[in-house]
Design an enzyme around this catalytic site. Structure first.
Site, PDB file in Angstrom:
ATOM      1  N   HIS A 107       0.852  -1.187   0.000  1.00  0.00           N
ATOM      2  CA  HIS A 107       0.000   0.000   0.000  1.00  0.00           C
ATOM      3  C   HIS A 107       0.890   1.240   0.000  1.00  0.00           C
ATOM      4  CE1 HIS A 107      -3.638   2.343   0.675  1.00  0.00           C
ATOM      5  NE2 HIS A 107      -2.950   3.056   1.542  1.00  0.00           N
ATOM      6  N   ASP A 146      -7.330  -2.026   4.500  1.00  0.00           N
ATOM      7  CA  ASP A 146      -5.946  -1.593   4.770  1.00  0.00           C
ATOM      8  C   ASP A 146      -5.678  -1.470   6.266  1.00  0.00           C
ATOM      9  OD1 ASP A 146      -5.730  -1.394   2.001  1.00  0.00           O
ATOM     10  OD2 ASP A 146      -6.257   0.728   2.007  1.00  0.00           O
ATOM     11  N   TRP A 155      34.959  18.939 -14.108  1.00  0.00           N
ATOM     12  CA  TRP A 155      34.850  20.348 -13.738  1.00  0.00           C
ATOM     13  C   TRP A 155      36.078  21.182 -14.064  1.00  0.00           C
ATOM     14  CZ3 TRP A 155      38.888  20.606 -10.428  1.00  0.00           C
ATOM     15  CH2 TRP A 155      39.138  19.542  -9.568  1.00  0.00           C
ATOM     16  N   CYS A 179      44.050  17.196 -16.699  1.00  0.00           N
ATOM     17  CA  CYS A 179      44.095  15.732 -16.797  1.00  0.00           C
ATOM     18  C   CYS A 179      45.502  15.220 -17.049  1.00  0.00           C
ATOM     19  CB  CYS A 179      43.174  15.248 -17.914  1.00  0.00           C
ATOM     20  SG  CYS A 179      41.466  15.780 -17.749  1.00  0.00           S
TER      21      CYS A 179
END
Length: 923
Positions: free
Chosen positions: A128, A164, A594, A728
C-alpha cells in the site's frame, strides 16, 4: 488499493542473494509494478505457481500477465472473484489448484474474497503506497501530497477483513520534495523501493522472521478516491495549500477552476521562490486576485500573498496548451486550402475514418478524443500521416492541441506552409554585471529544446571559487528529468528532423554553432572564470578557443564519414558485392568533469554530433553554467529540439541513471578512475552500452641533463601549474637527472615567486583559485601526507590567506617511489620531484612506468635518439618531447591502463560514436 502514477519501467537489482528457504507463491494483481515484483521474486528463487490478473483489454494483456506467460507460469484472468458476496466456484477451484503457500498482492484493483486471502499457509501480504494507518483506501499517493505530508512511503501489511487495517510487516519512508507530483514520488521512491520491499517481505516470511505489528488507530485516516467532480480548486487558502492541491491531482484526475465560463485543468505546479515576473492578468472564478499569464506560465496567488506557478492548462475539449500561451491560443483566421492541400486533407480524413470506426462520417466538428480515440491512436495517426502524406512530420502534441478535425487540418496546413514555427526560446537568466559586461546565465535543465525546472523543483548552489559566494541556484536534475531528456533525444534521433538531415546540413549547423561560440567568447570565458576559477585569459584562449576549434574541426568531418567496399570470395556462378557503412549509434550520454567545463563538453559532443547521434550531457555538479549557456546557443544555431539535452545535477543521481538507462547506446566519461569503473560496470549490466573513458593520470615527465634547461624549467612549470594544476595530463611526477636536479629546483622556486595569485578576471593574474572548497581541502591533506612520509616541502603547501579557495603553488623534492605522492594524482598545483642517477635511462623508465596510470608523459633532451627511445618505452597515450600540454583538435587524445580507453579528438574520436554495418548482396 488504487493509485495513479506513470508506471515507467525502472531497472535495478535486488542483488543475487540466495536463501535456504523458498516459498510457492500466488501473485494476485496487475501493472508494471506487479510485473517487476514477479520478476524479482523469480530471480530470488521463489516459485510463482500462479498469476491471477485482470482480463485482456482491447486485446492487450496486462504487463504482469505478459511476463508470466512468457515464462510458462500459469495465468488466470478473472473479471471478478465473487458474485453477491460469494466466491465464484470456478475461480476458487482454479485458485486452489496451484497450491500456493503465500498470496502476494503488489497492486490489485479487484476485491479478493477472505477465503482466498486466508487460504495459504502463510496468508496474504499487500503493498500500500502510504505509511499506514495514514491514508487508508484509494488514491493514497494523491492524499499524501494534498495533505502536505513531509514524509511519504509505503507499507507491506498482512491482509485482514478490514480496509488496509492489517498488521504491518514492514514500512519504508522518504522525504516529500517541495514540487513532487504523484508521478515524481512514485517513480523516485515508491516504485523502485516498493519492489525491493516486497521481495524482502516474502523472504522474511520464508525465514520465519516476519513481524506482525498491529496498526495503531491514532493518526489513522481514510480518504476516498479522487474524481474530477471533487477536484475543484478553492482559492481562499495559502499558496502552499493550493500548490499541494494541484500537484496532488496531477495528472489524474486534475485540479480545475472555472475561467471564462469553462473548466480549465492545471498541471505542473511549483512554488514560486523568485520575484513575480511581468504578465497579463487573468480572472479566475472564486479567486480574489487575478492570475498572471507570464512567459514562464500562469502565476497564481494564495491568501498569504505568496505565489505558485502552473506550467500547463487543459480545456474542456481536451486541448492542452502551455499556460504562457493562454492569451495567444485564440482562434486564428481560417485558411483557404489549395488543391494540393485538399488532397492532404482528404487523405487525413480517410486516416481518421480508419481509426474512428464508430463514427459514420468524419465531419469538421468531429472531436478525435470525444469520439473514442486513445493515446495509442494518436501514435497511429501521426505515423500514418507521415507514411501517406509525403513524410509530413507531426508531433503527438499537435493532435492534443487541435482535437477537432477542422482545427487539425488547419494546423496541418500551417505546418505545410511553414507558418507553425517553434515558439521563441524562453530563458530565465541570472544576470551579473562583471568584467565590464552583463553576463546572462541560464540555470535550468535544458530538455527537448526548452529550459525547464527540475520536475521535483530541486535546486542547488553553484559557487564562485574566487570568494566563496553563491553565483545562483541551479536546477538539480532528478531521475524523471534524465528519463525525459533521454526520451527527447531518442525521439529526435528516431523520428525527428535530425535523423533525416543530410550530413552536409548537419555540418552547417555545427559550423554555425562554432561561430556563435566565437561571437560569445568573452561572455563564455567570463562565466568559466566565475564558475570554475579559470584565469580569464586562459579561458579565452584554451577553454573557449579550443572549443570553437573543436566544433569547426568535426563540422568538416560530417560529410566525410564513409565505409568501404570489400572484395570477397565469389559464390560461383553468382557474384557478390560487400560493403560497409558507418552509422550513428543513437542516443549517447556524455558526463564531463569540472576542470575544463566547456572544452570537455566540446571534445566529446562535437564528435558525437558529427557522427549523427543525439545526446544527453551531464556537466559537473560544481560547474554547470557554461554548459547551459552552450545549450542556449545550440537553439540559436538551429539545432532541432531533442538533439542536445543538458541535465545538471549529481553523478550519483543523474550520472548513475545515464549509465543504467536502457535507451542509451554509448556513454563518454571524463573523470576519476574509481567512478569510471562504476560507470563501466553499470553500462555492462544495463545493456552493454559502448563506453569510452578518460580517467585519472600520474603522468611522468623525465628531464635529462642534456636538455635546454631554461625551456625545461618553463615547460615543466606549465606541465604542473597550467590551469591551477587542474589538468588531466598534468605532470604528476617529475624525474630530474641528478646533475641538474638542484639547479632545476632553484629556478622553479624563483619563477614561482614571480607568479601573481589573485582574481581570475584580472588580466595580470597567473594563478587563480582551486575549483571548489572540497578539492582545496583534499590538496592540503595531500601536502600533509607528503610531509609526514618524509618528502621535502621546498615551497608552498598552504592555503593563501584571502577569501576564496586559493592554494600556493607547491614543490616537493626527495620523493621516493613508495610514497603516496609518488603514486597518487593530486590534480592540483603540486610539483612532485624525484631525482635519478646520471645516465640511468632504463632505470628512470622503469620508475616512470611503475604506475597503473597511462594518460600522458614527457621527456626533455637534446638527443633525438634518446628522445625517440624513451617515447617508445613510455606506457602512455601521449608522449610530449621537448614540449608539454600541446594538444590539437586533429590529434587523438586518450589513455592506457587505468587511465581509460577510447579517444577524444581527431578522426579516431568519430569511431567512438559510430558503428560499422556490413552489407553483402548477390547479383
Amino acid at each position: 488499493m488504487l493509485w495513479v502514477g506513470n508506471q515507467a519501467l525502472r531497472h535495478f537489482s535486488t542483488g543475487q542473494v540466495y536463501f535456504k528457504n523458498k516459498l510457492k507463491l500466488a501473485l494476485i494483481g496487475q501493472s508494471l509494478f506487479g510485473q517487476e515484483v514477479y520478476r524479482h521474486l523469480q530471480k530470488e528463487g521463489h516459485r510463482v505457481v500462479g498469476v491471477f490478473t485482470v482480463p485482456d483489454k482491447d486485446g492487450k494483456a496486462d504487463p504482469l500477465a505478459l511476463a508470466a506467460e512468457k515464462d510458462g507460469t500459469p495465468v488466470f484472468k478473472f473479471p471478478r472473484w465473487r458474485v453477491k458476496g460469494k466466491t465464484i466456484k470456478e475461480v476458487a477451484e482454479a485458485y486452489q489448484s496451484v497450491g500456493a503457500e503465500l498470496n502476494v498482492l503488489p497492486f490489485c484493483t479487484q476485491f479478493i474474497p477472505m477465503d482466498v486471502i486466508d487460504s495459504p499457509k502463510h496468508g496474504s501480504i499487500i503493498y500500500h503506497p502510504s505509511l499506514l494507518p495514514r491514508h487508508r483506501g484509494a488514491s493514497a499517493i494523491n492524499w499524501t501530497l494534498i495533505s502536505g505530508d513531509k514524509q511519504a512511503g509505503f507499507s507491506v501489511f498482512w491482509a485482514d477483513d478490514g480496509l488496509d487495517t492489517g498488521p504491518i510487516l514492514l514500512q519504508r519512508s522518504c522525504d516529500v520534495h517541495p514540487n513532487d507530483t504523484v508521478d515524481a514520488l512514485y517513480n523516485r521512491f515508491l516504485f523502485p523501493e516498493g519492489i525491493k520491499a516486497m521481495v524482502e517481505a516474502v523472504q522474511l516470511i520464508a525465514d520465519g522472521k516476519a513481524p506482525r505489528i498491529p496498526q495503531p488507530e491514532e493518526g489513522a485516516s481514510y480518504e476516498g478516491i479522487r474524481k474530477k467532480e471533487n477536484a475543484e480548486i478553492f482559492w481562499d487558502q495559502p499558496a502552499e495549500v493550493l500548490h499541494n492541491w494541484i500537484r496532488g491531482h496531477d495528472k489524474v484526475p486534475g485540479a480545475w477552476a472555472e475561467i471564462n465560463g469553462q473548466m480549465v485543468t492545471f498541471y505542473g505546479s511549483s512554488l514560486l521562490t523568485s520575484s513575480v515576473p511581468a504578465g497579463e492578468p487573468l480572472d479566475i472564478r472564486g479567486s480574489k486576485k487575478p492570475g498572471l499569464v507570464t512567459k514562464n506560465g500562469l502565476v497564481l496567488f494564495g491568501n498569504d500573498g505568496k505565489a505558485l506557478l502552473v506550467r500547463n492548462l487543459q480545456f474542456e475539449d481536451g486541448k492542452m496548451i502551455p499556460a504562457a500561451q493562454y492569451f495567444s491560443s485564440g482562434e486564428k483566421s481560417v485558411l483557404e486550402l489549395t488543391a494540393e492541400e485538399m488532397k492532404v486533407a482528404d487523405t487525413i480524413k480517410v486516416i481518421w475514418a480508419g481509426i474512428l470506426t464508430n463514427v459514420p462520417v468524419i465531419e469538421d466538428s468531429i472531436d478525435f478524443f470525444k469520439s473514442g480515440a486513445s493515446s495509442m491512436d494518436v501514435v497511429r495517426m501521426v505515423e500514418e500521416i507521415r507514411q501517406k502524406c509525403g513524410g509530413l512530420q507531426l508531433q503527438n502534441e499537435d493532435v492534443y492541441m487541435a482535437t477537432k478535425f477542422e482545427d487539425f487540418i488547419q494546423k496541418v496546413v500551417r505546418k505545410l506552409r511553414g507558418e507553425d514555427q517553434e515558439v521563441e526560446l524562453l530563458v530565465d537568466y541570472v544576470s551579473k554585471e562583471v568584467n565590464e559586461m552583463t553576463v546572462k546565465m541560464p540555470y535550468q535543465c535544458f530538455i527537448n529544446g526548452q529550459f525547464v525546472d527540475a520536475e521535483d523543483g530541486e535546486t542547488y548552489d553553484t559557487v564562485n571559487p574566487t570568494d566563496g559566494s553563491t553565483i545562483c541556484r541551479v536546477s538539480y536534475a532528478s531521475l524523471a528529468d534524465v528519463d525525459k531528456a533521454v526520451a527527447a533525444a531518442k525521439d529526435a534521433f528516431e523520428n525527428g528532423e535530425w535523423g533525416r538531415m543530410n550530413a552536409r546540413e548537419r555540418g552547417r549547423l555545427m559550423y554555425r554553432l562554432a561561430d556563435l561560440l566565437e561571437e560569445n567568447q568573452e561572455e563564455l570565458a567570463t562565466i568559466e572564470a566565475l564558475d570554475s576559477g579559470a584565469v580569464y585569459t586562459l579561458a579565452l584562449k584554451t577553454h573557449i578557443g579550443m572549443s570553437v576549434q573543436t566544433f569547426r574541426y568535426f563540422a568538416g568531418w560530417c560529410d566525410k564519414i564513409q565505409g568501404s567496399t570489400i572484395p570477397i570470395n565469389q559464390a560461383r556462378p553468382n557474384r557478390n558485392l560487400t560493403f560497409t557503412k558507418k552509422e550513428p549509434l543513437g542516443v549517447c550520454a556524455i558526463i564531463i568533469p569540472w576542470n575544463y567545463p566547456l572544452m570537455m563538453l566540446a571534445w566529446k559532443s562535437a564528435a558525437c554530433l558529427a557522427a549523427g547521434n543525439t545526446l544527453v550531457l551531464k556537466p559537473a555538479q560544481v560547474t554547470p553554467l557554461t554548459a547551459l549557456k552552450f545549450a542556449e546557443l545550440t537553439v540559436k544555431a538551429g539545432f532541432p529540439k531533442g538533439v542536445i539535452n543538458i541535465v545538471p545535477g549529481s553523478g550519483g543521481v543523474a550520472g548513475q541513471r545515464l549509465s543504467q538507462h536502457p535507451d542509451i547506446r554509448k556513454l563518454g566519461f571524463t573523470g576519476s578512475t574509481s567512478v569510471g569503473k562504476q560507470i563501466m560496470s553499470s553500462c555492462a549490466v544495463s545493456n552493454l552500452k559502448k563506453v569510452s573513458l578518460e580517467l585519472g593520470g600520474k603522468s611522468p615527465l623525465i628531464i635529462f641533463n642534456d636538455c635546454e634547461l631554461d625551456k625545461a624549467v618553463r615547460m615543466g612549470m606549465g606541465a604542473v601549474f597550467f590551469n591551477k594544476g587542474e589538468n588531466c595530463i598534468a605532470a604528476g611526477r617529475l624525474f630530474v637527472e641528478e646533475s641538474i636536479h638542484d639547479e632545476f629546483v632553484t629556478r622553479v622556486v624563483e619563477e614561482i615567486k614571480k607568479m601573481k595569485i589573485g582574481d581570475p578576471l584580472d588580466r595580470s593574474t597567473d594563478h587563480g583559485p582551486q575549483n571548489h572548497k572540497a578539492h582545496l581541502e583534499k590538496l592540503l591533506q595531500y601536502c600533509e601526507t607528503g610531509v609526514k612520509e618524509g618528502a621535502t616541502l621546498v615551497y608552498g603547501g598552504r592555503q593563501v590567506q584571502r577569501s576564496g579557495f586559493f592554494m600556493e603553488p607547491t614543490v616537493f623534492t626527495d620523493v621516493e617511489d613508495h610514497m603516496y605522492l609518488a603514486k597518487e594524482e593530486s590534480f592540483g598545483p603540486i610539483m612532485v620531484i624525484s631525482k635519478f642517477q646520471n645516465g640511468d635511462i632504463d632505470g628512470v623508465l622503469h620508475r616512470a612506468n611503475n604506475t597503473e596510470y597511462g594518460l600522458a608523459s614527457g621527456v626533455f633532451t637534446r638527443d633525438i635518439n634518446k628522445a625517440m627511445y624513451v617515447s617508445d618505452k613510455l606506457e602512455a597515450g601521449t608522449v610530449f618531447i621537448n614540449t608539454y600540454n600541446k594538444t590539437d583538435v586533429a590529434a587523438p587524445f586518450g589513455g592506457v591502463k587505468q587511465s581509460g580507453f577510447g579517444k577524444d579528438l581527431g578522426e579516431e574520436a568519430l569511431n567512438e560514436y559510430l558503428k560499422t554495418k556490413t552489407v553483402t548482396l548477390e547479383y
